[in-house]
Design a protein around this motif. Sequence first.
Motif, mmCIF file in Angstrom:
data_model
loop_
_atom_site.group_PDB
_atom_site.id
_atom_site.type_symbol
_atom_site.label_atom_id
_atom_site.label_comp_id
_atom_site.label_asym_id
_atom_site.label_seq_id
_atom_site.Cartn_x
_atom_site.Cartn_y
_atom_site.Cartn_z
ATOM 1 N N ASP A 199 0.843 -1.211 0.000
ATOM 2 C CA ASP A 199 0.000 0.000 0.000
ATOM 3 C C ASP A 199 0.871 1.251 0.000
ATOM 4 O O ASP A 199 0.572 2.234 -0.660
ATOM 5 C CB ASP A 199 -0.846 0.089 1.286
ATOM 6 N N ARG A 200 1.945 1.197 0.790
ATOM 7 C CA ARG A 200 2.834 2.363 0.887
ATOM 8 C C ARG A 200 3.391 2.700 -0.500
ATOM 9 O O ARG A 200 3.368 3.849 -0.933
ATOM 10 C CB ARG A 200 3.971 2.084 1.864
ATOM 11 N N GLU A 201 3.871 1.679 -1.180
ATOM 12 C CA GLU A 201 4.404 1.881 -2.538
ATOM 13 C C GLU A 201 3.339 2.504 -3.428
ATOM 14 O O GLU A 201 3.613 3.381 -4.233
ATOM 15 C CB GLU A 201 4.877 0.551 -3.127
ATOM 16 N N ASP A 202 2.099 2.048 -3.236
ATOM 17 C CA ASP A 202 0.988 2.541 -4.032
ATOM 18 C C ASP A 202 0.746 4.037 -3.784
ATOM 19 O O ASP A 202 0.528 4.810 -4.710
ATOM 20 C CB ASP A 202 -0.254 1.728 -3.644
ATOM 21 N N LEU A 203 0.828 4.407 -2.495
ATOM 22 C CA LEU A 203 0.598 5.818 -2.162
ATOM 23 C C LEU A 203 1.735 6.705 -2.682
ATOM 24 O O LEU A 203 1.535 7.870 -3.003
ATOM 25 C CB LEU A 203 0.429 5.996 -0.653
ATOM 26 N N TRP A 204 2.938 6.135 -2.718
ATOM 27 C CA TRP A 204 4.078 6.911 -3.221
ATOM 28 C C TRP A 204 4.073 7.011 -4.748
ATOM 29 O O TRP A 204 4.829 7.790 -5.329
ATOM 30 C CB TRP A 204 5.393 6.279 -2.754
ATOM 31 N N LYS A 205 3.239 6.186 -5.378
ATOM 32 C CA LYS A 205 3.266 6.063 -6.840
ATOM 33 C C LYS A 205 3.111 7.411 -7.541
ATOM 34 O O LYS A 205 3.857 7.733 -8.463
ATOM 35 C CB LYS A 205 2.141 5.112 -7.277
ATOM 36 N N ALA A 206 2.150 8.217 -7.056
ATOM 37 C CA ALA A 206 1.878 9.493 -7.722
ATOM 38 C C ALA A 206 3.110 10.399 -7.652
ATOM 39 O O ALA A 206 3.509 11.011 -8.646
ATOM 40 C CB ALA A 206 0.688 10.183 -7.077
ATOM 41 N N ARG A 207 3.744 10.448 -6.465
ATOM 42 C CA ARG A 207 4.911 11.325 -6.295
ATOM 43 C C ARG A 207 6.081 10.850 -7.164
ATOM 44 O O ARG A 207 6.742 11.626 -7.814
ATOM 45 C CB ARG A 207 5.295 11.351 -4.806
ATOM 46 N N ARG A 208 6.286 9.535 -7.154
ATOM 47 C CA ARG A 208 7.416 8.986 -7.908
ATOM 48 C C ARG A 208 7.211 9.102 -9.421
ATOM 49 O O ARG A 208 8.164 9.202 -10.172
ATOM 50 C CB ARG A 208 7.613 7.510 -7.560
ATOM 51 N N ALA A 209 5.938 9.043 -9.842
ATOM 52 C CA ALA A 209 5.665 9.064 -11.285
ATOM 53 C C ALA A 209 5.708 10.473 -11.860
ATOM 54 O O ALA A 209 5.602 10.669 -13.062
ATOM 55 C CB ALA A 209 4.302 8.447 -11.554
ATOM 56 N N LEU A 210 5.878 11.469 -10.979
ATOM 57 C CA LEU A 210 5.687 12.848 -11.411
ATOM 58 C C LEU A 210 6.613 13.276 -12.555
ATOM 59 O O LEU A 210 6.143 13.805 -13.566
ATOM 60 C CB LEU A 210 5.836 13.789 -10.208
ATOM 61 N N SER A 211 7.929 13.039 -12.397
ATOM 62 C CA SER A 211 8.868 13.516 -13.428
ATOM 63 C C SER A 211 8.492 12.944 -14.789
ATOM 64 O O SER A 211 8.432 13.656 -15.796
ATOM 65 C CB SER A 211 10.305 13.109 -13.098
ATOM 66 N N PHE A 212 8.217 11.647 -14.774
ATOM 67 C CA PHE A 212 7.864 10.988 -16.029
ATOM 68 C C PHE A 212 6.532 11.526 -16.552
ATOM 69 O O PHE A 212 6.365 11.786 -17.744
ATOM 70 C CB PHE A 212 7.883 9.472 -15.770
ATOM 71 N N ALA A 213 5.580 11.761 -15.628
ATOM 72 C CA ALA A 213 4.258 12.247 -16.043
ATOM 73 C C ALA A 213 4.354 13.636 -16.674
ATOM 74 O O ALA A 213 3.668 13.931 -17.657
ATOM 75 C CB ALA A 213 3.321 12.288 -14.840
ATOM 76 N N LEU A 214 5.229 14.474 -16.115
ATOM 77 C CA LEU A 214 5.362 15.834 -16.657
ATOM 78 C C LEU A 214 5.930 15.805 -18.078
ATOM 79 O O LEU A 214 5.674 16.701 -18.881
ATOM 80 C CB LEU A 214 6.226 16.698 -15.730
ATOM 81 N N CYS A 215 6.706 14.766 -18.378
ATOM 82 C CA CYS A 215 7.271 14.649 -19.736
ATOM 83 C C CYS A 215 6.184 14.445 -20.783
ATOM 84 O O CYS A 215 6.404 14.642 -21.975
ATOM 85 C CB CYS A 215 8.273 13.505 -19.815
#
Length: 458
Positions: free
Chosen positions: A315-331
């Motif tokens: 679950d923790r990994e899941d909650l961190w997903k949005a923050r971690r995906a940010l750089s890639f998402a902004l691309c």
Amino acid sequence: MLNQEFIDSLKQLVGEDRCTFSPEDMVAYSYDANPEKRAKPEGVVSPLNREEVSEIMKLAYRYDVPVTPRGGGSGYTGGCIPVEGGIVMAMDRFNRILEVDKDNFLVILEPGVVVKTLQEEVDKIGLMYPPDPASTGFATIGGNIAENAGGIRAVKYGVTKHYVMGLEVVLPNGDIVKTGSKCIKDVAGYNLTELFVGSEGTLGVITKAVVKVVPKPEARRTMTATFSTLEKAAEAVSAIYATGVRPATLEFLDRISVEAVEKAIGFGAKPEEGALLLMEVDGSDHALDSEVEKIQAACEQCGVITFRKAESDEDREDLWKARRALSFALCEIATEWEDDDISVPIARIPKMIRKLDEIAERYNIIIANFGHYGDGNIHIGMTTGKDGGPFPKQAKQDVVKAVVELEGRIAAEHGIGCVKVENLHWNIDEPTMKMMRSIKALFDPKGLLNPGKVMLKG
Ligand SMILES: Cc1cc2nc3c(=O)[nH]c(=O)nc-3n(C[C@H](O)[C@H](O)[C@H](O)COP(=O)(O)OP(=O)(O)OC[C@H]3O[C@@H](n4cnc5c(N)ncnc54)[C@H](O)[C@@H]3O)c2cc1C
């Protein structure tokens, strides 16, 4: 151009296998994580010990050769780029942890140790080295000390300067000095340790450090909370602080960031969710449930839309997903972003975001904001979008002005380097700048150690 006598002496000093002058190698040392600045050195040397560092510094001083220290090369502001040529001093061979002193909560280590290596080493015996920049896997302790690096746990644990107790440093004239000690209470003399911390390799080359570690928290809990606006999220942060709970981590994503991540990975954000807080508390297991309850109540009081708690590591990994995906998402929005790293007093974050929205409107650009809410550190990404044409540079200056109006700092954790050198005067007035120049001149009268960084010459 390097003098041939200097080159021959350097080769003699460290051996041909630990210095290079080949054009290919110079390219490899010409950049860091900043996408714009590039400058090739004329030579690279990898010393093995402090005596060699000292001899190299003396030699460079004799021949007027600039020296730029380099750790992991992960800096965002061009700190290790040799903008005035000369040689790069690569500290990668200084990679030993010399002593882990569990009884005194200390580690003595060399500056080329990668931060994650230190963290993993002390974790094995129930200790924690708290500074935790996202670059721990490749940044070095020397680079972290030189930049006074921050990271996600700064809100509760502070930044690198709070963990450096003592240093061994080679000065530009080759003198080896020792600052600080192993003692928590130590007022024997000036606090020279803190002068070197954050000095971006412009005053001396760090060859050894004594750092503090703390007992590893028994447990942690992770939560996310979403709100309609960043103002609402800000109210929640104040309400959380009012409960007396101090999260270890308090990250945020603004509306553009939330929307970008939702589009890229679909983490379940609703259209009305315009701000996300990612929080962690740590400490003794039995106390944490009550802390989570207090945080949840504070968020509910401020109109939280969705509050999620991690019940497992997964679950923790899941909650961190949005923050971690940010750089890639902004691309997905644009491949070229103008990044900035600023801080404001934390209660002024919503005001700063409003000013950034105005700047976005003024220049017809997209600005995404995210970062470390809990300590007032905003990472700003600016772009004209995929088909938007050249970026209006004046927008960056407007950001600087907005920061200054709110009594913020133009550099929060990524340093000044050579990228922000022309803007330092916005934060540092002339008498103070003069004092800084005098300090630099005292350590480095010829201005040969990492020139072109931190401040302009007077
Ligand atoms: C993906 C990514 C995420 C990041 N996340 C964070 C973050 O969360 N928080 C944060 O604070 N930073 C972050 N950074 C920035 C960067 O990792 C830090 O600034 C880090 O401290 C740089 O360490 P380094 O070893 O790579 O140093 P380098 O980039 O090699 O050098 C940085 C500066 O340190 C000096 N220096 C290096 N070694 C020595 C030495 N032995 N003696 C004297 N001076 C020396 C150099 O001259 C230069 O001025 C991130 C970078 C990346 C690429």
